[in-house]
Design an enzyme around this catalytic site. Structure first.
Site, PDB file in Angstrom:
ATOM      1  N   LEU A  18       0.836  -1.211   0.000  1.00 30.17           N
ATOM      2  CA  LEU A  18       0.000   0.000   0.000  1.00 30.17           C
ATOM      3  C   LEU A  18       0.866   1.255   0.000  1.00 30.17           C
ATOM      4  O   LEU A  18       0.476   2.300  -0.474  1.00 30.17           O
ATOM      5  CB  LEU A  18      -0.913   0.012   1.230  1.00 30.17           C
ATOM      6  CG  LEU A  18      -1.954  -1.110   1.332  1.00 30.17           C
ATOM      7  CD1 LEU A  18      -2.645  -1.078   2.679  1.00 30.17           C
ATOM      8  CD2 LEU A  18      -2.976  -0.996   0.210  1.00 30.17           C
ATOM      9  N   GLY A  21       8.107   3.573   2.771  1.00 33.21           N
ATOM     10  CA  GLY A  21       8.795   4.760   3.265  1.00 33.21           C
ATOM     11  C   GLY A  21      10.218   4.418   3.629  1.00 33.21           C
ATOM     12  O   GLY A  21      10.698   3.308   3.357  1.00 33.21           O
ATOM     13  N   ALA A  22      10.911   5.371   4.256  1.00 29.24           N
ATOM     14  CA  ALA A  22      12.321   5.166   4.595  1.00 29.24           C
ATOM     15  C   ALA A  22      12.507   4.070   5.641  1.00 29.24           C
ATOM     16  O   ALA A  22      13.476   3.320   5.607  1.00 29.24           O
ATOM     17  CB  ALA A  22      12.918   6.474   5.106  1.00 29.24           C
ATOM     18  N   THR A  23      11.549   3.970   6.576  1.00 22.59           N
ATOM     19  CA  THR A  23      11.753   3.029   7.687  1.00 22.59           C
ATOM     20  C   THR A  23      10.940   1.754   7.572  1.00 22.59           C
ATOM     21  O   THR A  23      11.083   0.854   8.388  1.00 22.59           O
ATOM     22  CB  THR A  23      11.400   3.701   9.032  1.00 22.59           C
ATOM     23  OG1 THR A  23      10.075   4.228   8.937  1.00 22.59           O
ATOM     24  CG2 THR A  23      12.372   4.830   9.345  1.00 22.59           C
ATOM     25  N   VAL A  26       3.949  -0.563   4.169  1.00 23.00           N
ATOM     26  CA  VAL A  26       2.593  -0.896   4.611  1.00 23.00           C
ATOM     27  C   VAL A  26       1.975  -1.848   3.594  1.00 23.00           C
ATOM     28  O   VAL A  26       2.010  -1.595   2.389  1.00 23.00           O
ATOM     29  CB  VAL A  26       1.725   0.383   4.737  1.00 23.00           C
ATOM     30  CG1 VAL A  26       0.330   0.028   5.234  1.00 23.00           C
ATOM     31  CG2 VAL A  26       2.379   1.384   5.678  1.00 23.00           C
ATOM     32  N   LYS A  41       1.743  -2.239   8.989  1.00 23.86           N
ATOM     33  CA  LYS A  41       2.999  -1.529   8.786  1.00 23.86           C
ATOM     34  C   LYS A  41       4.136  -2.336   9.389  1.00 23.86           C
ATOM     35  O   LYS A  41       4.112  -2.673  10.574  1.00 23.86           O
ATOM     36  CB  LYS A  41       2.932  -0.144   9.449  1.00 23.86           C
ATOM     37  CG  LYS A  41       4.203   0.673   9.232  1.00 23.86           C
ATOM     38  CD  LYS A  41       4.053   2.103   9.731  1.00 23.86           C
ATOM     39  CE  LYS A  41       5.282   2.936   9.386  1.00 23.86           C
ATOM     40  NZ  LYS A  41       5.122   4.347   9.765  1.00 23.86           N
ATOM     41  N   ASP A 138       5.470  15.241   9.409  1.00 23.28           N
ATOM     42  CA  ASP A 138       5.591  14.763   8.025  1.00 23.28           C
ATOM     43  C   ASP A 138       4.229  14.856   7.326  1.00 23.28           C
ATOM     44  O   ASP A 138       3.781  13.915   6.686  1.00 23.28           O
ATOM     45  CB  ASP A 138       6.127  13.324   7.991  1.00 23.28           C
ATOM     46  CG  ASP A 138       6.616  12.912   6.599  1.00 23.28           C
ATOM     47  OD1 ASP A 138       6.763  13.806   5.729  1.00 23.28           O
ATOM     48  OD2 ASP A 138       6.834  11.714   6.361  1.00 23.28           O
TER      49      ASP A 138
END
Length: 328
Positions: A18, A21-23, A26, A41, A138
């Site tokens: 879905l 991201g950087a970390t 999802v 996540k 963010d």
């Protein structure tokens, strides 16, 4: 190579992504007990290298927030094979606002009703965060999800609290988070231009990001656009810091060319003249570089309250044979 992964009560497939991201990423998954679809996540190696208290922060923030305009936390579980914790959340089937703006029909921004819905819901979610002394850090269209209710109505919800933390209105923080185009210029200077700036940042960095996001939603484009986009970092910084108070966009259309400044929303924007009159000062107040002039959260909340509670009156302008919509 198995694509299925799971925790005690949930299972998900690593091919149905879905978001990334950087970390972490999802995925779409399901509840093993009742088949209910969910969003899961998971966290990658990079995220596990962060200090433990930073890793725990997202879990702590999510446990604190409960609001219809914030994506609902369903569970925090341990992934099988000791891969660490996962966050299980309600699934927002409408996708992110970023994907919605990417749709060709929204090239020039959202229609008025939809824009007002985003404005109202984003503000309500933000107010809940402020009431709990939280900063998101963010905010951007990619972190605003569209949830379609059972009766077919839409609710927009804030998501991704990986950068969020507790912060009183007058407190400051030093670390860097966020996405380039939506970053407050002070943070941009240190994060993107890598300048050793001795500044710390307050909760108002969220207000700037909201300003950029709302401009994007209203027009389908970013407010500050250097020629060549993201790679032209110095010009981007110049545009955001040198713009006069009240200017809500700056565009450079040729290499090293002049900046076209504007205090108005572009002509292609779908909002009625009446609503523009309310939204333009709102954007100017949020996209304010001067720390003494940027709005406070309370001012923002009360101005949005006014903008979203007006009644549209339709007037037919006979001389010009045009239909006008005036907000009263």
């Amino acid at each position: 190579m198995s694509f299925l992964r799971g925790s005690e009560n949930y299972v998900w497939c690593t091919t149905s992504v879905l978001g990334k991201g950087a970390t972490g990423a999802v995925f779409q998954g399901v509840n093993k007990n009742n088949g209910e679809p969910v969003a899961v996540k998971t966290f990658n190696q990079l995220s596990h290298m962060r200090p433990h208290d930073v890793q725990m922060r997202e879990f702590e923030v999510l446990k604190k927030v409960k609001h219809e305009n914030i994506v609902k936390l369903l569970a925090i579980e341990e992934e099988q094979e000791g891969r660490g914790k996962v966050i299980v959340m309600e699934l927002c089937t409408g996708g992110s606002l970023f994907n919605i703006l990417d749709d060709p029909e929204n090239t020039y921004g959202l229609q008025e009703q939809e824009f007002l819905l985003v404005l109202e819901h984003l503000t309500a979610g933000m107010k809940h965060l402020r009431d709990n002394n939280l900063v998101h850090r963010d905010l951007k269209p990619g972190n605003i999800m569209k949830y379609i209710n059972e009766d077919g109505t839409t609710t927009y919800k804030l998501t991704d609290f990986g950068a969020a933390r507790e912060l009183q209105e007058e407190e400051q923080f030093m670390s860097l988070y966020g996405t380039e185009e939506y970053l407050h210029p002070d943070m941009y200077e240190r994060a993107v231009l890598r300048k050793p700036v001795g500044k710390s940042f307050g909760a108002t960095v969220d207000l700037w990001s909201i300003g950029v996001t709302l401009y994007h939603v209203a027009t389908g484009q970013l407010p500050f656009r250097p020629y060549g986009g993201r790679k032209n970092k110095e010009t981007m910084f110049y545009i955001t810091t040198k713009k006069a108070s009240g200017v809500i966009s700056g565009t450079q259309t040729t290499e090293n060319g002049p900046i076209e400044w504007s205090r108005e929303l572009p002509a292609h924007c779908q909002l009625s003249v009446g609503l523009r009159k309310l939204v333009t000062p709102l954007l100017a107040g949020l996209l304010e570089m001067d720390p003494h002039r940027i709005w406070s959260f309370d001012r923002f909340f009360s101005e949005v309250q006014i903008a979203t509670s007006t009644t549209p009156v339709h007037i037919f302008h006979v001389n010009k044979a045009s239909s006008l919509k005036v907000s009263v």
